[in-house]
Design an enzyme around this catalytic site. Structure first.
Site, mmCIF file in Angstrom:
data_model
loop_
_atom_site.group_PDB
_atom_site.id
_atom_site.type_symbol
_atom_site.label_atom_id
_atom_site.label_comp_id
_atom_site.label_asym_id
_atom_site.label_seq_id
_atom_site.Cartn_x
_atom_site.Cartn_y
_atom_site.Cartn_z
ATOM 1 N N SER A 128 50.487 36.818 38.611
ATOM 2 C CA SER A 128 49.949 37.288 39.329
ATOM 3 C C SER A 128 48.367 35.438 40.011
ATOM 4 O O SER A 128 47.595 35.539 38.520
ATOM 5 C CB SER A 128 48.640 38.696 39.596
ATOM 6 N N HIS B 245 43.649 40.437 45.151
ATOM 7 C CA HIS B 245 44.285 41.294 44.444
ATOM 8 C C HIS B 245 43.529 41.610 42.656
ATOM 9 O O HIS B 245 43.304 42.119 42.090
ATOM 10 C CB HIS B 245 45.196 42.003 44.022
ATOM 11 N N ASP C 150 47.718 36.692 50.254
ATOM 12 C CA ASP C 150 46.904 37.258 48.966
ATOM 13 C C ASP C 150 45.566 36.110 48.067
ATOM 14 O O ASP C 150 46.198 35.759 47.068
ATOM 15 C CB ASP C 150 47.500 37.774 47.764
#
Length: 732
Positions: A664, A104, A240
């Protein structure tokens, strides 16, 4: 498991002549034993780990020293960590500058290289050699080279007698002096950041690299498996991750994109562990957490949870429903809106979980109890400077509530979620530049905005934006406090207004926008103001700048001053409590352990998920839960290579690390400094950790590095990337 308790006598009071770095710390080990939960949580500055933090990490199982993590003179873990494109974290995992971050985080770049014919979002992308790696002209990564405490220099000349405006003016002047005089190389940058609500200032020397190329990404069905349904949720089964590479010039220094550039040679890269994790293993997450507010007063948290968050949730929920309906019908729109939809949905769901977590953990009441204790001690010790803080908070939060709500509606509707209104805002900036800077100001602003428009219109659909406009503008008129509502939104038929604007405004296309802005400054401004879309948006933006923002900033400046004093007071009144600085997008360390948790009575979540769970969730053809055929085949044949655990393929695991947005892509690092996972999310019950970290339920979610390797190797066949890495067995 029992551990020796560490008693701290920490004088963390930070004033103009004394910094946190000068704090006295006394460690006693001949004391009772406590649960290790007491030493988890916190986002610590890596240059200040020696002493208490180092001992705590070792009690949790770490075999590393503070210098293994941060060292200016020798290679250390910090040299493998980068701020990825300003919003995420990434880590170097090979001697050739290979970067690992979240899918992402790389989503925008993957999308920019995709088309209906070559859809890398759908099919994935893998470069089998350097020549196939794809450049990303606007992307950058930043290394932290050095961290220095400069508090005394920043506070030079600042006195308590000054008003807040004068203090901040002098502080900003001092920051500019510190930045300009910082010792650094010509290609390096210097910036100063505030910590502990303005009680401490730290200088960061950085290196920024601008030639970053896409190397690999799994298909969305792996990298975004579960999509919005599983977002912020455990158990999780999302691979991810995506991969990039840093390129440098012949001297290994930062350089703009050039075919002559070569892969960057790092001072340190992370070895990759094949041994996996188990309950109780030490985990260190190293990265750039964005923003937390751990020390807000109860009244501030109450306002966020019960007034501001519900408003933002409602706006985004309305927008998401409309956009989703179009994405499901049209593959081209799905590609156009994929990144925007994911970004909007991310915090929409986060705010919902945050509200639930704050209420479930009784966080507001716990803060009130702390404040009662604070008040009691302040009165007993007659600490005059702190006596009115809590009543001042009550008064100011009550006063700021209306304008904060109006401001959030403007940001969510006029700036973020109605694309036409965002276009009018950019055009409004051009008009303001003309009014302030004449023809030169206009020309500079026009050039900048048209450059931004070119990329924006590539992913714009007026067909999608029109119903979003009608829905959200109607909501704006209904919910914004009346004193901040423009006259052009009172008593309006919004269906008729929407039809009129979307039939006549030239701002619905890039060509139309260029036409409106063509010609002399005077001609362009005249044409703009005759455009119905611009005229409508201009009134909203004018109210924002003339009424909302001045009032908000006036009150917020007062709140900032009180929060600074409150933070100082907390550290003085509770000298034995630990206080870590709130996240502010600077490099931080958070340590914990692999742990399951109990979200509610009778329910316990284990630490690890497996590929079996992917297949259990599989829904053929569903955009969230489809599974590529090749992954199905690998599962059924159990072709997991060296990455399996007892015949099963691990996918994700959870830990007690205190993370937030910006973490992240952060590496999950084991006790020896090896890569074991890739941080990408938090559990829904624990999203409140931005305001209230609770070690019982706050968990970060990580992709198991063995799943990453399995996808690269067995699914993609990118053996060239596996060969670059150093694979290790620290437990064996």
């Amino acid at each position: 498991m029992k551990y020796i308790k560490v008693y701290l006598i920490v004088a963390l009071l930070v004033v103009s002549c004394k910094t946190v770095q000068e704090t006295t710390q006394v460690v006693k080990t001949d004391v009772p034993i406590v649960d290790t939960r007491e030493i988890q949580g916190g986002m610590w500055i890596p240059s200040l780990l020696e002493g208490i933090n180092e001992l705590e990490m070792q009690q949790l199982g770490s075999k590393m020293t503070a210098k293994d993590i941060y060292d200016v003179n020798n290679s250390s873990l910090k040299d493998a960590i980068v701020h990825f494109d300003g919003g995420c974290t990434a880590e170097i995992i090979s001697p050739n500058g290979l970067l690992l971050t979240n899918h992402h985080c790389g989503y925008g770049a993957i999308q920019s290289h995709s088309s209906v014919e070559s859809d890398y979002l759908k099919d994935g992308f893998w470069a089998m050699n350097y020549e196939q790696e794809l450049p990303n002209p606007s992307m950058s990564v930043t290394f932290i080279k050095r961290i220095d405490d400069v508090t005394s220099n920043v506070f030079l000349g600042v006195t308590d007698a000054m008003d807040e405006g004068s203090k901040m003016k002098l502080i900003n002047q001092n920051i500019e002096k510190v930045t300009k005089s910082a010792q650094k190389e010509a290609w390096q940058k210097a910036n100063v950041k505030s910590f502990y609500d303005g009680n401490q200032y730290i200088l960061f020397i950085t290196e920024e690299f601008n030639d970053i190329r896409l190397v690999g990404a799994p298909p969305t069905a792996i990298g975004k498996f579960g999509a919005d349904t599983d977002n912020w949720v455990w158990p999780r089964h999302t691979g991810d991750f995506s991969m990039f590479r840093i390129y440098a010039d012949a001297n290994n220094l930062p350089a703009n994109f050039s075919k002559e550039n070569v892969p960057y040679k790092p001072n340190h890269y992370l070895p990759v562990s094949l041994d996996g994790v188990e309950e109780g293993d030490f985990t260190l997450v190293f990265g750039f957490p964005g923003r937390t507010n751990e020390y807000l007063p109860a009244v501030g948290v109450d306002q966020i949870v019960n007034v501001l968050n519900p408003a933002k949730i409602e706006v985004r929920e309305n927008a998401l429903k409309i956009v989703d309906s179009y994405m499901r019908k049209d593959p081209a729109i799905k590609i156009q809106y994929a990144a925007k939809f994911a970004s909007t949905a991310n915090y929409w769901k986060k705010w919902i979980g945050e509200n639930q977590g704050i209420k479930k953990s009784n966080a507001i009441e716990k803060k009130r109890v702390l404040e009662q204790e604070f008040t009691k001690i302040v009165n007993e010790k007659d600490l005059v400077g702190y006596k009115t803080l809590l009543s001042d908070f009550e008064k100011l939060y009550k006063e700021i509530e209306s304008v904060s709500l109006a401001r959030d509606y403007w940001i969510e509707i006029a700036y973020r979620n109605v694309e036409l209104l965002n276009v009018t805002f950019r055009a409004f900036q051009i008009e303001q530049a003309y009014l302030k800077g004449g023809d030169k100001g206009f020309e500079d602003a026009r050039e900048s905005v048209l450059g931004r428009f070119e990329g924006m219109y590539k992913n714009y659909s007026a067909e999608v934006d029109k119903p979003v406009f009608e829905n959200l503008v109607s909501l704006y008129a209904e919910k914004v406090p009346k004193e901040y509502l423009p006259e052009n939104m009172v008593g309006v038929d919004f269906t008729a207004l929407t039809n009129d604007i979307y039939s006549n405004s030239k701002l619905l296309t890039y060509e139309g926008a260029k036409d409106l802005l063509a010609g002399s400054a005077e001609e362009a401004i005249k044409k703009l103001n005759e455009d119905k879309g611009y005229a409508f948006g201009k009134e909203l933006h004018t109210i924002f700048y003339t009424k909302m923002e001045p009032k908000f900033q006036e009150l917020n400046l007062q709140l900032i001053a009180i929060q600074k004093q409150y933070m100082k007071g907390l550290m003085e009144v509770f000298p034995n409590k630990r206080f870590f600085p709130d996240a502010n997008s600077t490099l931080r360390v958070t340590y914990g352990q692999v742990r399951g948790y109990e979200p509610k009575d009778g329910v316990y979540y284990n630490t690890t998920t497996y590929l079996d769970g992917v297949m259990e969730k599989y829904v053929p053809g569903d955009y969230e839960f489809d599974v590529p055929q090749k992954l199905q085949d690998l599962y059924h044949s159990k072709n997991y290579g060296q990455y399996a655990e007892n015949g099963k393929m691990p996918v994700c695991f959870i830990g007690t690390n205190h993370t937030t947005g910006g973490n992240s892509g952060s590496p999950a690092i084991d006790a020896h400094g090896n890569l074991i996972g890739l941080n990408f999310d938090r559990v829904w019950e624990g999203t409140m950790s931005d305001m209230n970290y609770d070690p019982d339920i706050c968990r970060n979610i990580m992709v198991d590095i063995r799943y990453v390797l399995f996808i690269i190797d067995k699914y993609a066949g990118a053996q060239n990337l596996i060969d670059e890495m150093t694979l290790v067995h620290p437990k064996k």
